[in-house]
Design a protein around this motif. Structure first.
Motif, PDB file in Angstrom:
ATOM      1  N   GLY A  27       0.827  -1.223   0.000  1.00 44.78           N
ATOM      2  CA  GLY A  27       0.000   0.000   0.000  1.00 44.78           C
ATOM      3  C   GLY A  27       0.849   1.255   0.000  1.00 44.78           C
ATOM      4  N   LYS A  28       0.543   2.183   0.930  1.00 46.66           N
ATOM      5  CA  LYS A  28       1.252   3.468   0.941  1.00 46.66           C
ATOM      6  C   LYS A  28       2.712   3.334   1.416  1.00 46.66           C
ATOM      7  CE  LYS A  28      -0.700   4.879   5.433  1.00 46.66           C
ATOM      8  NZ  LYS A  28       0.176   3.966   6.137  1.00 46.66           N
ATOM      9  N   ASP A  29       3.064   2.179   1.986  1.00 44.88           N
ATOM     10  CA  ASP A  29       4.456   1.980   2.415  1.00 44.88           C
ATOM     11  C   ASP A  29       5.359   1.501   1.270  1.00 44.88           C
ATOM     12  OD1 ASP A  29       3.848   2.645   5.010  1.00 44.88           O
ATOM     13  OD2 ASP A  29       3.283   0.591   5.539  1.00 44.88           O
ATOM     14  N   ALA A  30       4.740   1.230   0.123  1.00 48.81           N
ATOM     15  CA  ALA A  30       5.544   0.704  -1.005  1.00 48.81           C
ATOM     16  C   ALA A  30       6.499   1.767  -1.512  1.00 48.81           C
ATOM     17  CB  ALA A  30       4.615   0.265  -2.133  1.00 48.81           C
ATOM     18  N   LYS A  32       8.673   3.782  -4.478  1.00 52.45           N
ATOM     19  CA  LYS A  32       8.291   4.214  -5.819  1.00 52.45           C
ATOM     20  C   LYS A  32       9.048   3.320  -6.817  1.00 52.45           C
ATOM     21  CE  LYS A  32       7.452   8.422  -8.286  1.00 52.45           C
ATOM     22  NZ  LYS A  32       8.015   9.644  -8.745  1.00 52.45           N
ATOM     23  N   SER A 105      -3.427  -1.142  -8.655  1.00 53.01           N
ATOM     24  CA  SER A 105      -4.066  -0.724  -7.397  1.00 53.01           C
ATOM     25  C   SER A 105      -3.150   0.157  -6.548  1.00 53.01           C
ATOM     26  CB  SER A 105      -4.466  -1.962  -6.579  1.00 53.01           C
ATOM     27  OG  SER A 105      -3.297  -2.555  -6.030  1.00 53.01           O
ATOM     28  N   ASN A 106      -1.884   0.280  -6.936  1.00 55.05           N
ATOM     29  CA  ASN A 106      -0.954   1.073  -6.122  1.00 55.05           C
ATOM     30  C   ASN A 106      -0.246   2.105  -7.013  1.00 55.05           C
ATOM     31  OD1 ASN A 106       1.202   2.061  -4.563  1.00 55.05           O
ATOM     32  ND2 ASN A 106       1.201   0.205  -3.324  1.00 55.05           N
ATOM     33  N   ALA A 107      -0.539   3.380  -6.771  1.00 56.64           N
ATOM     34  CA  ALA A 107      -0.011   4.447  -7.639  1.00 56.64           C
ATOM     35  C   ALA A 107       1.505   4.558  -7.572  1.00 56.64           C
ATOM     36  CB  ALA A 107      -0.654   5.776  -7.245  1.00 56.64           C
ATOM     37  N   SER A 108       2.133   3.970  -6.538  1.00 53.28           N
ATOM     38  CA  SER A 108       3.602   4.056  -6.440  1.00 53.28           C
ATOM     39  C   SER A 108       4.297   3.112  -7.422  1.00 53.28           C
ATOM     40  CB  SER A 108       4.070   3.675  -5.032  1.00 53.28           C
ATOM     41  OG  SER A 108       3.524   4.549  -4.103  1.00 53.28           O
TER      42      SER A 108
END
Ligand SMILES: Cc1cc2nc3c(=O)[nH]c(=O)nc-3n(C[C@H](O)[C@H](O)[C@H](O)COP(=O)(O)OP(=O)(O)OC[C@H]3O[C@@H](n4cnc5c(N)ncnc54)[C@H](O)[C@@H]3O)c2cc1C
Length: 391
Positions: A27-30, A32, A105-108
């Protein structure tokens, strides 16, 4: 366009997408991530099979399971019941769709298709720099999963070359609950040749002709063996070709790619993913991808494919040397392995999960003479590889 990412993945095949999928799940911890892949789109280009032991990754995406398998060394043939450790089939398009969904599903995590990386990234003060067509990127770290452009025959102890047709027949010729793991072809003399059959209905099967040999073999080289084998299995009747699969897998890498910079890692089939004695790599890639993703999350460090377990590596290496020296006895060695060992032991061994006592059971099941004869050559080869790596 110039963008900067934490991790650049070169090659969005099994290894690249597996790592990207695990990172996307953070999620947000991924970090870039940018994956650069040369193909324009994904197709059902390969079939991955593995045994259902110790919760294999992607089991839920598999589309067929066999509870019986045959090993045929004519005139003998044995059928084994593997209902406790079924042989599972994962069609690559299901894996690719799943990975693309996770990436979306993950913008990074970004995937760039249709971009061939032509030159090696260059280390600059801003990190690794790479240019593809009119696009430029910099990255803190690089994971390179591209297969080498030129591979010498000497790169690997043996090569596993295969070509397969997925065919549709008019009458019933197959049994969808029983697959053929190995049906040896004694007419082939320059290596170990066998047919591998994955039937999915009475009228549909993927039939592959495989050769373990010192030289890599092209699709054309293998075609005669494949057509002959299909003809024998369906009594020469007509069939429709639905799909073609071809691969050349290394069996026992002799040279690992050297890179002293820990921010640039090589990974995938040619970098330790393929099991030396079988060429199987899918579950090994999943185990590595999981560990590598967690290592990125915990301390931002890429994790290399682990070294083979010592005893397993010794057994695989010696086995390859026996096959290389005397391919004609290899069929009976495989036959002995399945006939004399407990099935769970063999399945664990093939799935990288054998304990020392499983390994000992396998050693006891095989005739010692060919292994003792191959031992001096194997030891000399090991020493010369080590000297080459340290020089
Ligand atoms: C037909 C086939 C069947 C197989 N069946 C099994 C099986 O049943 N079980 C098993 O365990 N293993 C199997 N394997 C072995 C192994 O699991 C696969 O080869 C697996 O795909 C290896 O993953 P990889 O990421 O190393 O290579 P790949 O999946 O081939 O990925 C490499 C990627 O790099 C891309 N690329 C290459 N050059 C460039 C470039 N210059 N720029 C950008 N992108 C580039 C390629 O397009 C590709 O997508 C099979 C292999 C093949 C070929």
């Amino acid at each position: 366009m110039h963008s900067h990412v934490d991790l650049l993945i070169l090659g969005g095949g099994c290894a690249g997408l597996s790592l990207a999928s695990r990172l996307a799940e953070f999620g947000k911890d991924a970090p870039k991530v940018l994956i650069i892949e040369q193909r324009e789109s994904y197709t059902n280009d390969r079939t991955w099979c593995f045994w259902d032991i110790e919760k294999p990754a992607y089991k839920s995406l598999t589309s067929h399971a066999w509870s019986k398998f045959e090993v045929a060394n004519h005139p003998r043939s044995n059928v084994y019941n593997c209902s406790q450790y079924q042989y599972l089939m994962l069609e690559s398009h299901h894996f690719y769709e799943n990975a693309l969904g996770l990436i979306r599903s993950n913008a990074s995590i970004q995937l760039l298709l249709g971009q061939e990386v032509l030159s090696a990234p260059i280390k600059t003060e801003h990190g690794w720099y790479i240019k593809t067509g009119n696009l430029e990127f910099t990255a803190k770290q690089v994971l390179d999963t591209r297969p080498p452009k030129q591979v010498s025959h000497h790169y690997s102890v043996l090569w596993q070359s295969f070509v397969g047709y997925e065919i549709q027949t008019e009458s019933d010729y197959f049994s969808p609950e029983q697959m053929v793991l190995m049906e040896f072809d004694h007419t082939f003399k320059s290596g170990l040749a066998f047919t591998y059959i994955l039937p999915t209905t009475e009228k549909k099967a993927l039939i592959e002709y495989t050769v373990f040999s010192e030289n890599r073999m092209s699709e054309e080289d293998l075609m005669e063996g494949l057509k002959k084998s299909i003809g024998q299995h369906i009594a020469g009747s007509p069939y429709k070709i639905l799909r073609v699969e071809h691969g050349i897998l290394p069996m026992g890498n002799k040279l690992a790619t050297q890179n002293n910079d820990s921010s640039y890692l090589f990974a995938g089939l040619f970098e330790g993913a393929a099991r030396p004695s079988s060429g199987y790599a899918f579950q090994r890639i999943q185990s590595w991808a999981n560990k590598c993703a967690h290592s990125m999350l915990a301390n931002n460090t890429l994790y290399a494919f682990p070294k083979e377990k010592r005893l397993q590596s010794f057994m695989d290496g010696l086995f390859l040397n026996v096959i290389k020296k005397n391919p004609t006895i290899a069929a009976s060695l495989f036959e002995d392995l399945f006939r004399r060992c407990n099935l769970k032991t063999v399945v664990k061994f093939m799935s990288d999960q054998a304990s020392s006592s499983d390994c000992m059971q396998i050693i006891r099941a095989l005739p010692p003479k060919p292994f003792i004869e191959a031992l001096p050559r194997f030891i000399i080869q090991k020493i010369s590889n080590r000297l080459r790596l340290t020089s």
